[in-house]
Design an enzyme around this catalytic site. Sequence first.
Site: not given
Ligand code: NAP
Ligand code: 3JN
Length: 339
Positions: A216, A159, A41-42, A132, A238, A16, A14, A101, A245
């Site tokens: 949050k 954002q 999928r991956s 974030c 957004r 992140v 993904g 969290r 951001h």
């Molecule tokens: P993304 O680009 O859509 O990537 C999602 C990742 O999760 C991919 O590696 C995906 O694998 C994997 N995944 C999804 N469903 C899964 C499952 N059932 N089992 C195993 N792996 C699975 O999303 P992203 O932006 O990287 O964000 C991922 C998560 O990080 C968010 O949902 C959120 O909780 C967190 N996040 C936090 C912040 C923050 O503010 N700290 C910011 C952004 C995101 P595949 O490629 O195989 O689908």
């Molecule tokens: O939208 C953004 O700029 C940050 C997104 C964070 C996010 C996206 C999907 C699910 C989160 C998060 O980190 O709070 C989550 C989640 O885990 O709730």
Amino acid sequence: MSKKFTVAVAGATGAVGQTMIRVLEERDFPIERIVFLASERSEGRKLSFRGETVRVKKLDHDSFEGVSIALFSAGGGTSQAYAPSAARAGAVVIDNSSAWRMDPDVPLVVPEVNPHAVAGYRTKGIIANPNCSTIQMVVALKPLYDCSRIRRIVVSTYQAVSGTGQKAIQELKNQVRAWADNQKMESDVYPHRIAFNCLPHIDAFQDNGYTKEEMKMVNETRKILEDPEIQVSATAVRVPVFYGHSEAVNVEFEKAVSASRARELLSGAPGVKVVDDPFRNLYPLAIDAEGKDATLVGRIREDISQPNGLDLWVVADNIRKGAATNAVQIAELLADQYL
Ligand code: NAP
Ligand code: 3JN
């Protein structure tokens, strides 16, 4: 010889996860073995790490044998389901989702702000990475809070689409291309067109009229600053930016903090870079924060509408400091002081 660790990255494919991998490389984290996990999928996809090819495995409950640190960024449901299995197998989980969290037995850590909280990982074997938007705001506010307690924060966020993940980055690219070609712009990820638009809607709406993203910021800020009394009102928007951001932050202190004192405090603060020379058009910009780890702070000025107020403009790369880098910094604290 210094210790080396087996590290798993769940969500490795993904937005992140990919950045966490690059940050582990850049910061030369002491890794003995790396495990990349994602959905089925991956499975089998090849990713590179330090010049070697590593195959992605399907995340499962038995993926964590021998793993010391598990970095999760595969969504809240996945963290809820698999973080306890990782912790039972002996790994310390650093989770990027909102799943854990607000759990009182899970520390919520920003290393520049509350590094001591890491010690709380022992109860559940899980440490949560904040949202974030919260991370960059508390990095900028902590040095000021230490000068005078903060009573109230009113924040509006701007954002980037990368906060929504890979599909949203692609959606903005596709819409910009379609606009330039005079074609119809398709929206799948967001409920409205994001190109050349601003959406005052991030995550789900709640009964109180705020969105989950906004709440949050309220709850996480209180937990990280260990001050349940701070009043926070957030509006999360957004905008059609790929990375970074930006936040307009209005702060009310218990005692007045002058703009020059704030500039001085922030200039020496960990993780902060002051960019504040508006007459030379110098202020924090998302395009300058992209790819970097510092939280940029500028437009520092006394609020003319109240005696103890300041206004700030705070910008950071949401995928780096807002997610990946913060998680790797927590891993560094763990590796240096706890494991
Ligand atoms: P993304 O680009 O859509 O990537 C999602 C990742 O999760 C991919 O590696 C995906 O694998 C994997 N995944 C999804 N469903 C899964 C499952 N059932 N089992 C195993 N792996 C699975 O999303 P992203 O932006 O990287 O964000 C991922 C998560 O990080 C968010 O949902 C959120 O909780 C967190 N996040 C936090 C912040 C923050 O503010 N700290 C910011 C952004 C995101 P595949 O490629 O195989 O689908
Ligand atoms: O939208 C953004 O700029 C940050 C997104 C964070 C996010 C996206 C999907 C699910 C989160 C998060 O980190 O709070 C989550 C989640 O885990 O709730």
